[in-house]
Design a protein around this motif. Structure first.
Motif, PDB file in Angstrom:
ATOM      1  N   GLU A 178     102.254   6.172 109.944  1.00 36.10           N
ATOM      2  CA  GLU A 178     103.616   5.886 109.482  1.00 36.10           C
ATOM      3  C   GLU A 178     103.610   4.937 108.296  1.00 36.10           C
ATOM      4  O   GLU A 178     104.439   5.047 107.384  1.00 36.10           O
ATOM      5  CB  GLU A 178     104.426   5.296 110.630  1.00 36.10           C
ATOM      6  N   SER A 179     102.650   4.024 108.289  1.00 40.73           N
ATOM      7  CA  SER A 179     102.572   3.050 107.192  1.00 40.73           C
ATOM      8  C   SER A 179     102.237   3.701 105.857  1.00 40.73           C
ATOM      9  O   SER A 179     102.438   3.088 104.791  1.00 40.73           O
ATOM     10  CB  SER A 179     101.519   1.982 107.514  1.00 40.73           C
ATOM     11  N   ARG A 181     103.607   6.638 104.918  1.00 41.64           N
ATOM     12  CA  ARG A 181     104.640   7.640 104.665  1.00 41.64           C
ATOM     13  C   ARG A 181     105.222   7.550 103.250  1.00 41.64           C
ATOM     14  O   ARG A 181     105.418   8.562 102.581  1.00 41.64           O
ATOM     15  CB  ARG A 181     105.749   7.506 105.717  1.00 41.64           C
ATOM     16  N   ALA A 182     105.495   6.352 102.770  1.00 41.69           N
ATOM     17  CA  ALA A 182     106.099   6.212 101.440  1.00 41.69           C
ATOM     18  C   ALA A 182     105.175   6.770 100.359  1.00 41.69           C
ATOM     19  O   ALA A 182     105.622   7.481  99.449  1.00 41.69           O
ATOM     20  CB  ALA A 182     106.432   4.753 101.158  1.00 41.69           C
ATOM     21  N   ASP A 183     103.883   6.470 100.452  1.00 41.75           N
ATOM     22  CA  ASP A 183     102.928   6.985  99.471  1.00 41.75           C
ATOM     23  C   ASP A 183     102.824   8.503  99.552  1.00 41.75           C
ATOM     24  O   ASP A 183     102.726   9.173  98.521  1.00 41.75           O
ATOM     25  CB  ASP A 183     101.550   6.368  99.704  1.00 41.75           C
ATOM     26  N   VAL A 185     105.157  10.650 100.609  1.00 39.14           N
ATOM     27  CA  VAL A 185     106.382  11.243 100.069  1.00 39.14           C
ATOM     28  C   VAL A 185     106.363  11.209  98.538  1.00 39.14           C
ATOM     29  O   VAL A 185     106.688  12.199  97.872  1.00 39.14           O
ATOM     30  CB  VAL A 185     107.623  10.499 100.611  1.00 39.14           C
ATOM     31  N   THR A 186     105.975  10.071  97.988  1.00 38.98           N
ATOM     32  CA  THR A 186     105.926   9.949  96.527  1.00 38.98           C
ATOM     33  C   THR A 186     104.966  10.962  95.918  1.00 38.98           C
ATOM     34  O   THR A 186     105.279  11.613  94.904  1.00 38.98           O
ATOM     35  CB  THR A 186     105.498   8.525  96.126  1.00 38.98           C
ATOM     36  N   ASP A 189     106.400  14.634  96.366  1.00 42.90           N
ATOM     37  CA  ASP A 189     107.567  14.844  95.504  1.00 42.90           C
ATOM     38  C   ASP A 189     107.143  15.107  94.058  1.00 42.90           C
ATOM     39  O   ASP A 189     107.791  15.867  93.335  1.00 42.90           O
ATOM     40  CB  ASP A 189     108.494  13.633  95.566  1.00 42.90           C
TER      41      ASP A 189
END
Length: 204
Positions: A178-179, A181-183, A185-186, A189
């Motif tokens: 989960e930690s 996830r932001a990377d 998604v980026t 995208d």
């Protein structure tokens, strides 16, 4: 294991052999049972000198368990075995028994060594073996972050050699921490260009 034993018996059904392999894997890899690990190491040493001398269901389990509990000396020995089998008269199964083990060694410096070998093109690992190692390393929580960095850094090469893997990797990224996830998604995208909306939605 008390009823199954560590060694196959003459005439036993294949289901018994497969069950033994599952039990040994659970004991050595999950429970970290010292006796099971010692038995796995003994089987691996026997297999190293006679690849047909260990039950084919049990051989990859024993080799994997020995790697998971292994140190730098074990890594060196496995690498020598793997390289010699690539150039010898061995079956694909007997070669691949060792190819995937380099993702299993737990000391961080040995994980780093595996990435270094993967980074050297196909001198050590053929492309298909590199992909196998990459997926295995992405599966393990302790190696996921480094494996994701490796995947993204080599994305252009992966796309060139295996563009069909994009969908699978998007779906596979759902198992990442989960930690991260932001990377993740980026990255997707920027890379998927609106394609694969279904796998992307399921993964994230």
């Amino acid at each position: 294991i008390a009823s199954l034993g560590y060694e196959p018996q003459p005439g036993e059904p294949v289901e018994t052999s497969r069950l033994r392999a599952s039990v040994v894997s659970a004991l050595a890899n999950d429970a970290r049972d010292p006796e099971a690990i010692a038995q796995a190491r003994a089987m691996q040493e026997r297999e190293a000198s006679n690849p047909a001398g260990v039950d084919p269901n049990l051989a990859p389990v024993a080799i994997g368990a020995a790697a998971r509990a292994g140190d730098a000396a074990t890594y060196d020995r496995f690498l020598t075995l793997y390289q010699s089998r690539k150039g010898g008269e061995f079956t694909p199964d007997q070669v691949e028994r060792y190819a995937g083990t380099f993702a299993l060694f737990e000391p961080p410096e040995l994980t780093a060594r595996t990435f270094t070998l993967m980074d050297q093109g196909e001198d050590t690992f053929p492309f298909q073996s590199q992909l196998r190692l990459m997926f295995m390393l992405l599966t393990q929580p302790r190696t996921q972050s480094t494996a994701w960095d490796y995947t993204t850094a080599h994305w252009d090469f992966i796309q060139q050699r295996a563009p069909f893997l994009t969908r699978r990797l998007i779906e596979f990224s759902g198992v990442l921490l989960e930690s991260m996830r932001a990377d993740v998604v980026t990255f997707w995208d920027a890379q998927r260009k609106g394609e694969f909306p279904g796998p992307y939605a399921r993964a994230l």
